[in-house]
Design a protein around this motif. Sequence first.
Motif: not given
Length: 537
Positions: A222-239
């Motif tokens: 969870t702390l080592r997700l890198s650029a190669i993993h980003e296409p497969h990660v859904i990231r959301l931010r509070a608005g």
Amino acid sequence: MRAAEASILAVAGQFGPIEEVIVGAAGALANPDAARALGEALLRSLRAQRVAVTSDSVIAHAGALDGKPGAVLLVGTGVVALSIDADGALRTADGWGPWLGDEGGGAWIGTAGLRAALRAFDGRGPATALFDAASARFGPPRTWPGQLADPASLASFAPEVLAANDDAVASAIVSAAAESLVATAHAVGGGPVTMVGGLAGVETLRERLDLVAPVGDALDGTLRLSAIHEPHVIRLRAGAVPDRLDALATEAARPGLDDLDARPIGEIVALLVAAEGDAHSALRAAIPRITAAAEAIAARLDRGGRLIYAGAGTPGRLGVLDAAECGPTFNTDLVRGVIAGGPAALTMAIDGAEDIFDPADLADVTAADAVVGIAASGRTPYVLGALDHARAAGALTVAVVNNAGSEAAADIVIELLTGPEVLAGSTRLTAGTAQKIVLNAISTSVMIALGKAYGPRMVDVRATNAKLRRRTVRIVRDAAGVDEEAATAAFAAAGGHAKTAIVALVAGVDVAEAAVRLERSGGRVRDALAGKTSGER
């Protein structure tokens, strides 16, 4: 998705405010819509600033390879191989689940072993020590289908198969599993692979693979997700949210229901019925808090206090309903309900009633009482005011809510995280079902603790009509183990009091002596029969 949210919130509740959440969820790659919905729900429930959701295999990859390109073979109950190259291109092999794939994994090995045992049992296959091992673990073979209906239970037999080194049948199964893992690993690339998971340490499954040691585990990932993993990660931010009500999980719309109004009635009915299952998942997660509330309430009522429900709208009606049913069921006036807007609100909506609490509704509450406030949102002003008023009087306070981190302040907060409704915002549906079950569980368990039952029978029922008189005679008959005539005579002699009749019949005393024993035992049939007084419990 809602079950995953409840599990995560149960863990998150052990910590303080959370800024960021990273989730590895099985199935996230196959169902990105559900993964995104999970992330959005966690943003609302935890009020985190950032949430990332990806597959459990992706975080395992990041942990095992320190965020670098390569291939990982995950072998536990199931099996999947995952490779990600320097450009972020992802390939998988297997991971098709226990019925279509996961070849060489724990469920596959356990299933193969059990099938071999059954073939030996009914003469379709060679004798094997696996039959004796399975019989010792699961009992007679004809009971196995009922016990072994899910991947985890099937995988539980894998250790016996792997340990049966001297058994030719078991050895063949393990050899086939090892070959399957080689094929799965090769399908995502020909180079070295890192093997992780619950069966990664089994030497007979590893020996045919070209392996490199993992750097870390999935939690590290969870702390080592890198650029190669980003296409497969859904990231959301509070608005920015204009009103906190809008951010509540119970106000959100379920994904995939934009055409609900155009669907056939039969399909809508099926959706609504299926959604009620979410209530049970939320309730199971809340059992420890429900138990704590029931125990604390029982202690108050045992000392002469009362149980008072307070709510507005559907929760208020549910509270009044449960209180009303306690009277005839348990012959008690210790439970009552108050609802915003008063009795008229039981059959109609009273405009603005929930927006302010009237102290007159709980004017007689004391420190001996327990007040349960019920609000799906956890922010209804009437309920918050009732809890504040009760707390100021020294009463025990319990809040029943359907959103995490609600505004309700109480001694015990029961969170029933039922999520969005099929009909968005209509919390009389799944949220209301969960609330009703909690009230049932609290009032019934409390009344049983107070001696209102003997075994599974409600022995304090008020026999106010022909049906209840018949039911009460049957209760006396079955509880005392006597015939119909004896039960009827004892019931009449006891003046229609089931407890007295039961004690008289079981103890072999007259009704006067039975009544004395019950008085000494605080009305508990079991204690009266054992000669215990209320002070000896």
